[in-house]
Design a protein around this motif. Structure first.
Motif, PDB file in Angstrom:
ATOM      1  N   LEU A 201       0.274   6.122   5.130  1.00  0.00           N
ATOM      2  CA  LEU A 201      -0.124   7.284   4.342  1.00  0.00           C
ATOM      3  C   LEU A 201       0.266   8.574   5.056  1.00  0.00           C
ATOM      4  N   ALA A 202       0.051   8.623   6.383  1.00  0.00           N
ATOM      5  CA  ALA A 202       0.369   9.823   7.150  1.00  0.00           C
ATOM      6  C   ALA A 202       1.864  10.104   7.167  1.00  0.00           C
ATOM      7  N   GLU A 203       2.658   9.068   7.195  1.00  0.00           N
ATOM      8  CA  GLU A 203       4.109   9.253   7.140  1.00  0.00           C
ATOM      9  C   GLU A 203       4.519   9.856   5.794  1.00  0.00           C
ATOM     10  N   GLN A 204       3.783   9.518   4.734  1.00  0.00           N
ATOM     11  CA  GLN A 204       4.111  10.061   3.417  1.00  0.00           C
ATOM     12  C   GLN A 204       3.644  11.506   3.265  1.00  0.00           C
TER      13      GLN A 204
ATOM     14  N   VAL B 115      -6.136   2.329  -4.266  1.00  0.00           N
ATOM     15  CA  VAL B 115      -5.590   1.013  -3.918  1.00  0.00           C
ATOM     16  C   VAL B 115      -6.720   0.231  -3.258  1.00  0.00           C
ATOM     17  N   HIS B 116      -7.150  -0.842  -3.906  1.00  0.00           N
ATOM     18  CA  HIS B 116      -8.303  -1.610  -3.433  1.00  0.00           C
ATOM     19  C   HIS B 116      -7.859  -3.029  -3.084  1.00  0.00           C
ATOM     20  N   ILE B 117      -8.261  -3.483  -1.888  1.00  0.00           N
ATOM     21  CA  ILE B 117      -7.865  -4.793  -1.377  1.00  0.00           C
ATOM     22  C   ILE B 117      -9.108  -5.646  -1.196  1.00  0.00           C
ATOM     23  N   GLY B 118      -9.036  -6.908  -1.558  1.00  0.00           N
ATOM     24  CA  GLY B 118     -10.192  -7.788  -1.402  1.00  0.00           C
ATOM     25  C   GLY B 118      -9.771  -9.208  -1.123  1.00  0.00           C
ATOM     26  N   CYS B 119     -10.535  -9.888  -0.247  1.00  0.00           N
ATOM     27  CA  CYS B 119     -10.217 -11.273   0.096  1.00  0.00           C
ATOM     28  C   CYS B 119     -11.160 -12.261  -0.563  1.00  0.00           C
TER      29      CYS B 119
ATOM     30  N   VAL C 251       0.836  -1.200   0.000  1.00  0.00           N
ATOM     31  CA  VAL C 251       0.000   0.000   0.000  1.00  0.00           C
ATOM     32  C   VAL C 251       0.876   1.257   0.000  1.00  0.00           C
ATOM     33  N   ALA C 252       1.906   1.267   0.831  1.00  0.00           N
ATOM     34  CA  ALA C 252       2.796   2.424   0.872  1.00  0.00           C
ATOM     35  C   ALA C 252       3.471   2.655  -0.476  1.00  0.00           C
TER      36      ALA C 252
END
Length: 464
Positions: free
Chosen positions: A337-340, A418-422, A311-312
Motif C-alpha cells: 500500500l505504501a509503495e502505491q 479488501v477483507h481476508i479470512g481463513c 491485495v496490491a
C-alpha cells in the motif's frame, strides 16, 4: 435416548460440511462423518455422541467409493488418527471442489449471496498437496516425544509422517527427547535455514519464576528468551491441530474458542532456540523481513506472495491517498500500500503483537509515511479519525473482525475494502456486516492455502 457411541451405522454421505466432514442422516439425526466423500456408501463408527440433534462418526469401511477417492497421502490422519489432512484421500481437484461447496454454502446461508465459488491453488503450486508447510507447531508428550494431537483430543500421536511440511523440516525430530509438556516450533525460512524453538510448558515457566531460578540454556548453549508466545494471527490446522470438545461451530462458540487460544498465546512462556538462530528470513515482493521463528508467518510457502499480489491489485491506492492495514502483522500488505501511495500519502498499519510491530518497523524503515503501530484493532477503530481512508485492508484472526470493527470500518467510508479470512463461516459473517453497512461484493477469490485439509483462504473486494 441412549448414546450411539461406538455404534456402527450404514450411511450414504451427503454434501460436505464446514469442518472436514460430510453430512449424513440416520433415524432422524444428523451425523457428521469424517474420512468420506459425497455420495459414498460407508460403514461409520460413532466417535462422539452427547445427545441432541447430531453426533460425530468416522467412516471405517468404504462400501461404495466415489470416483474422486485415491489412496490417502497422509498415513496419520485416518480414523482414530490426527486431525491434519482431512481430505488426503481425495484428488486435488475434488478437495478444492469440496472447499468451494462449503464457501458457497456459507455465503448463501449467511449473506444471501448465491454465486459459484472456485478454490484456486496458491499461485505456482498447482495440484501439489504435500511439501508446502514451512511452519509446524508440535506437541510434546509426557515422555518427551514430539508429535501431533489426535483429532479432537489432547492426546499426542508421535507419528510424524504427515506430508504437509517442506522437505527436511522434521528430520531428526523424532529421535530427540524434548521437555515433557512443551511445544516445539519448526520453521524453514526463505533462505532454506531451519529453526527449532522449544516453548516451555506454562507450569515450568511459572515454577522458575516462583523459585527465582535462572534461565535455562538450550542445546548448543543457545540462551533462553522469555516471550509472550506466538502472538498475532494463528494459522489454522497445524498438523494434527483440532478443537478439543464437542461445542457446535456457532459464531459464539467460535469466538469463545478464539479468546481461549488468544489467552494461551499471550501467556508468558519461556522459549529456547534449539537449532538455527530463531530469526527467520522471509521475502515478499522484493522485500526482506527477519521475524521470530516462533511468531506468525503464513504457513504455505507461496501464500504471503500470492495474497500480497492480490491485495496490491485490488487496493489500487492512488498516489497521495490514505490507506489502513488492520491486523497488519509485520506489514507485508502495508508495504505494498505504501509503495502505491508514495511519500505524499499515508498508510496506517495496526497490529496487537509488539514483536511483529518491531519486526515490521525494522523491515520497512525506508517507508517513513508508513505508520506501523501497536494496539488492538477493536479499540483503535472506535476513536476519532482525521483523514478518510481510500482503502482499508483487513486480515483478522480466524474468528473474524466482528461487528464493532466492521461497523467502524464502514463508518469511515473507504472507497474499497479488501477483507481476508481463513474460516468460511466467520468470513461470511463479516461480509454480511459489510453488506448491511452499504457495501457490495465486487470480487471474491478463494485459495487452497492448506492442501489436503478442509481449510481455505478467502479474499473479498467490497465497494460502495
Amino acid at each position: 435416548m441412549s448414546s450411539w457411541r461406538d455404534r456402527l451405522l450404514s450411511l450414504r454421505l451427503g454434501q460436505p460440511g464446514h469442518g472436514g466432514f460430510c453430512v449424513a442422516r440416520y433415524e432422524g439425526r444428523v451425523v457428521f462423518v469424517r474420512h468420506g466423500l459425497p455420495g459414498e456408501l460407508v460403514q461409520a463408527r460413532v466417535t462422539e455422541d452427547r445427545g441432541g440433534a447430531f453426533c460425530r462418526a468416522d467412516a471405517v469401511e468404504i462400501v461404495e467409493a466415489s470416483p474422486d477417492r485415491v489412496p490417502a497421502t497422509c498415513p496419520v490422519s485416518g480414523p482414530g488418527g490426527a486431525g491434519c489432512c482431512d481430505f488426503s484421500f481425495a484428488t486435488p481437484a475434488a478437495q478444492r471442489r469440496l472447499k468451494a461447496a462449503v464457501v458457497a454454502e456459507q455465503l448463501q446461508r449467511i449473506t444471501g449471496i448465491d454465486r459459484a465459488v472456485e478454490v484456486e491453488p496458491v499461485t505456482g503450486y498447482g495440484d501439489r498437496t504435500g511439501g508446502w508447510r514451512t511452519r509446524i507447531r508440535l506437541a510434546v508428550d509426557s515422555e518427551g516425544r514430539a508429535g501431533v494431537h489426535r483429532y479432537r483430543s489432547t492426546g499426542v500421536l508421535t507419528d510424524l509422517r504427515c506430508p504437509q511440511p517442506v522437505s527436511g523440516a522434521l528430520e531428526g525430530i523424532r529421535g530427540h527427547r524434548w521437555t515433557p509438556g512443551a511445544e516445539l516450533v519448526v520453521a524453514v525460512d526463505d533462505a532454506g535455514a531451519r529453526h527449532i524453538v522449544e516453548v516451555a510448558p506454562p507450569a515450568e515457566t511459572e515454577q522458575r519464576r516462583d523459585t527465582g531460578r535462572g534461565g535455562r540454556r538450550g542445546p548448543g548453549g543457545k540462551p533462553v528468551r522469555r516471550s509472550a508466545g506466538p502472538r498475532g494471527r494463528r494459522e489454522p490446522d497445524e498438523p494434527g491441530a483440532n478443537f478439543v470438545g464437542a461445542e457446535p461451530d456457532t459464531a459464539g462458540a467460535q469466538r469463545r474458542r478464539a479468546l481461549a487460544r488468544r489467552a494461551a498465546a499471550h501467556s508468558d512462556r519461556d522459549e529456547w532456540v534449539v537449532e538455527g538462530t530463531g530469526r527467520a528470513l522471509q521475502e515478499v515482493a522484493g522485500r526482506r523481513w527477519e521475524v521470530s521463528a516462533a511468531g506468525f508467518w503464513q504457513a504455505h510457502r507461496g501464500a504471503a506472495q500470492c495474497y500480497s499480489d492480490l491485495v496490491a491489485e485490488w487496493a489500487a491506492v492512488e498516489t497521495g491517498a490514505t490507506a489502513w492495514d488492520l491486523y497488519s502483522g509485520t506489514g507485508v500488505f502495508a508495504a505494498r500500500l505504501a509503495e502505491q501511495t508514495g511519500s505524499t500519502g499515508r498508510v496506517l498499519a495496526l497490529e496487537s503483537s509488539r514483536t511483529a510491530v518491531a519486526e515490521g518497523r525494522a523491515a520497512l524503515s525506508d517507508l517513513p509515511w508508513l505508520d506501523l503501530r501497536g494496539g488492538r484493532v477493536e479499540q483503535w477503530v472506535t476513536g476519532p479519525r482525521e483523514t478518510r481512508p481510500q482503502v482499508v485492508v483487513l486480515d483478522p484472526p480466524r474468528a473474524g473482525a466482528g461487528k464493532p470493527v466492521v461497523g467502524a470500518v464502514t463508518a469511515a467510508a473507504p472507497d474499497r475494502i479488501v477483507h481476508i479470512g481463513c474460516d468460511p463461516a466467520s468470513f461470511a459473517r463479516d461480509l454480511r456486516l459489510y453488506l448491511d453497512g452499504g457495501y457490495g461484493l465486487t470480487a471474491l477469490r478463494a485459495f487452497d492455502a492448506f492442501p489436503a485439509t478442509h481449510h481455505v483462504e478467502c479474499v473479498a473486494l467490497l465497494e460502495r
